[in-house]
Design an enzyme around this catalytic site. Structure first.
Site, PDB file in Angstrom:
ATOM      1  N   TYR A  86       1.148   9.686  -3.423  1.00 15.40           N
ATOM      2  CA  TYR A  86       1.865   8.818  -2.478  1.00 15.40           C
ATOM      3  C   TYR A  86       2.393   7.583  -3.192  1.00 15.40           C
ATOM      4  O   TYR A  86       3.550   7.186  -3.018  1.00 15.40           O
ATOM      5  CB  TYR A  86       0.917   8.422  -1.343  1.00 15.40           C
ATOM      6  CG  TYR A  86       1.572   7.673  -0.205  1.00 15.40           C
ATOM      7  CD1 TYR A  86       2.338   8.341   0.753  1.00 15.40           C
ATOM      8  CD2 TYR A  86       1.398   6.294  -0.070  1.00 15.40           C
ATOM      9  CE1 TYR A  86       2.925   7.650   1.796  1.00 15.40           C
ATOM     10  CE2 TYR A  86       1.979   5.601   0.975  1.00 15.40           C
ATOM     11  CZ  TYR A  86       2.743   6.284   1.912  1.00 15.40           C
ATOM     12  OH  TYR A  86       3.328   5.596   2.948  1.00 15.40           O
ATOM     13  N   SER A 126       6.716   1.647   1.517  1.00 15.02           N
ATOM     14  CA  SER A 126       5.321   1.314   1.833  1.00 15.02           C
ATOM     15  C   SER A 126       4.900   0.153   0.952  1.00 15.02           C
ATOM     16  O   SER A 126       5.464  -0.062  -0.131  1.00 15.02           O
ATOM     17  CB  SER A 126       4.420   2.522   1.556  1.00 15.02           C
ATOM     18  OG  SER A 126       3.054   2.150   1.561  1.00 15.02           O
TER      19      SER A 126
END
Length: 255
Positions: free
Chosen positions: A156, A143
């Site tokens: 995350y 990501s």
């Protein structure tokens, strides 16, 4: 077809980016083991799409947070197709919480799926390749948040930052075995994980102002890059994070 004769394992292949990656790899000649956990219908749809297009795709239920199940997933690929040349660590989750409210349970859940799972699945994948003296490709769907702050999603960011360093380490350690390791880092992509964003027009419009291309990405944008990294054309790319974000990271301003 540039992946003819190759066998790929794709985790989280029942929805979103993973579903399109599996279909893309199959369209380029790979036989694909489509791993899923909570999306059996989606995984079946992925396999159905692949097989309708005369590709080879079969589903397999394996929870990446279970070391034993990840081992069986790799062995299943070898049993069904006689090899496992490409591993796409795509399965991932996010849980929103302010840092001071983040629970131990949420931390363990996010890190378990996003980092621990890929670690031990990759280990099983590499052990078999090493035993067979075969090269391979490891492609992690990371990501932009492996590098970019994301307030409210500290777990995350931890998991994706960890994946960045794991990839870099494995690129060095596994390179002599002919095994490459790279990350693909999507920005804002139209997938189920972004459902709340897509439904929040003010927030969506604010994000679009930060994306120079002024649009969200499509899963196909990510899948095409994954297929390239899995191919011989990318044989000298190792230890890199390739960003698919429309320029977001170069123009992002926290609102």
């Amino acid at each position: 077809m540039r992946l003819e004769g190759k066998v790929a394992i794709v985790t989280g292949g029942g929805s979103g980016i993973g579903q399109v990656i599996a279909e893309q790899l199959a369209s380029e000649g790979a036989s694909v083991v489509i791993d899923y956990v909570g999306s059996a219908d989606g995984a079946e749809k992925t396999a159905e799409t692949i097989n309708k297009q005369h590709g080879k795709g079969e589903i397999y239920l394996a929870d990446v947070t279970s070391v034993e199940q990840t081992k069986r997933l790799v062995e299943e690929a070898w049993s069904r197709y006689g090899s496992a040349d490409i591993l796409v660590n795509n399965a991932g989750i996010e849980i929103r919480a302010d840092f001071w409210d983040t629970t131990e349970e949420d931390y363990d859940k996010v890190l378990g799926v996003n980092l621990r799972g890929p670690f031990f699945l990759t280990q099983a994948f590499v052990r078999r390749l090493r035993a067979e003296k075969k090269p391979g490709r490891i492609i992690n769907i990371s990501s932009v948040h492996e590098d970019m702050a994301f307030p409210g999603f500290s777990t995350y960011c931890c998991s994706k930052g960890g994946m960045r360093m794991l990839m870099r380490d494995l690129a060095v350690e596994l390179g002599p075995l002919g095994i490459t390791c790279n990350n693909v880092a999507p920005g804002a992509i139209i997938t189920p994980i972004n459902k709340s964003l897509l439904e929040n027009k003010p927030k969506l419009n604010a994000l679009l102002q930060n994306i120079p291309l002024n649009r969200l990405g499509e899963p196909k944008d990510v899948a095409s890059l994954v297929a390239f990294l899995a191919s011989d054309e990318a044989g000298y790319i190792n230890g890199a994070t390739l960003t698919v974000d429309g320029g977001l990271m170069r123009n992002y301003h926290e609102q």
